[in-house]
Design a protein around this motif. Structure first.
Motif: not given
Length: 340
Positions: A67-94
């Motif tokens: 992808g683009s380095p602008y969004y590097r390490r912002l999205l996380i895919c868990s082992e259970t297949g849950t996508l999360e967005l990482r922000t300064p206030s925490g991690r949130y399900p997408v």
């Protein structure tokens, strides 16, 4: 007396080491380099195109280097297949990603929901990193509950704006449509007050939460072609930009190989990911410089440890020192004093 360098009293000069000594030394250095050159990641990692049932396309990536380095390490895919967005206030399900109308829909488990009714849980303010290409959508509405009337201006917005047009944005609308028609549970609040306010920034959201018991976010989802064909749902809409570059368009062009846009994790320079190799232009541009499987492939890096670098440097320094001291007969290297 035997030693590596032997001095004779008759000539007072250095006798060169034997060929066997040099061979042993070279063998030791080569073996040391072999032992310390350890690949950090030995297996190539290709860009995953989905996390659960959510497609992952450019500009996003869940593998480093995709992808683009602008969004590097912002999205996380868990082992259970849950996508999360990482922000300064925490991690949130997408919940969803739209690429046609670029935005993400995320949920915040700390926000008020219909099941809470008049029982409010501790909450925290949702925030985004302003250095990224993400932004809170203007299609969000924020509802605040049980706010202090001493600290927050709580009035019906139309009436307040008519009286104080210069302070219209600072009021929390107690007669808003959403407060009177809470999505999915219009009668959930029985004893609690509600007002609608759009914070200009994360700091204003924090200020509101200092004087309100809880809050929730509601976004307007398009269900038709008209801007009025919308329904209100709980969640946070986060808009994003899609960086369009000539390099990426050429890389994705199927006539030029149909590669995947990515970047070098070490330098963040553009790379076109082409299966078994990465190139700096597009897959069918055979004249361009490329990175083979020993280099960077979608976030896979092979490297040399610091110990190996030190060992190689020490070996080069030693050989230069010995070569400088080795005797030369009439400027000609003989079998007795050559290094190799």
């Amino acid at each position: 007396m035997d030693s590596f360098l032997t001095y004779t009293s008759s000539t007072s000069r250095t006798t060169p080491p034997s060929t066997a000594s040099y061979s042993s030394l070279i063998s030791v250095i080569i073996l040391s380099c072999y032992l310390f050159v350890v690949p950090i990641v030995s297996q190539k990692t290709h860009c995953r195109t989905a996390c659960g049932d959510i497609p992952i396309n450019y500009p996003f990536g869940i593998d480093d280097g995709c992808g683009s380095p602008y969004y590097r390490r912002l999205l996380i895919c868990s082992e259970t297949g849950t996508l999360e967005l990482r922000t300064p206030s925490g991690r949130y399900p997408v919940h969803n990603i739209s690429y046609a109308d670029p935005h993400l829909l995320v949920t915040d488990p700390y926000m008020w929901n219909c099941q809470d009714m008049d029982h409010f849980r501790p909450t925290r303010a949702f925030s985004l990193d302003t250095s990224t290409h993400l932004s809170l959508s203007p299609q969000n509405d924020y509802l605040f509950f049980n706010c202090s009337e001493k600290d927050v201006i709580i009035e019906p917005k139309p009436i307040f704006c008519e009286r104080f047009p210069d302070r219209c944005d600072s009021s929390c609308d107690s007669s808003s449509y959403l407060c009177r028609h809470l999505p999915e549970c219009s009668s959930a609040l029985r004893e609690s007050s509600c007002c609608s306010y759009y914070p200009k920034a994360t700091e204003s959201l924090r200020m509101m939460l200092r004087h309100c018991t809880s809050y929730t976010s509601v976004y307007w989802r398009n269900v038709g072609t008209s801007e009025y064909d919308q329904v209100a749902e709980y969640g946070i809409r986060v808009d994003f930009d899609i960086p369009v570059t000539t390099h990426c368009l050429q890389c994705q062009d199927t006539l030029k190989g149909g590669g995947t846009c990515g970047f070098d994790p070490q330098t963040e320079n553009f790379l076109c990911l082409c299966g078994e190799k990465n190139v700096t232009s597009y897959c069918k541009d055979y004249g361009t410089s490329g990175h083979s499987s020993a280099g960077v492939i979608a976030g896979t890096v092979t490297g040399v440890t610091a110990a190996a670098a030190i060992g190689v440097g020490a070996g080069i320094w030693f050989f230069k020192k010995v070569r400088a001291k080795a005797p030369v007969t009439c400027g000609v290297q003989t079998n007795e004093n050559r290094l190799f």
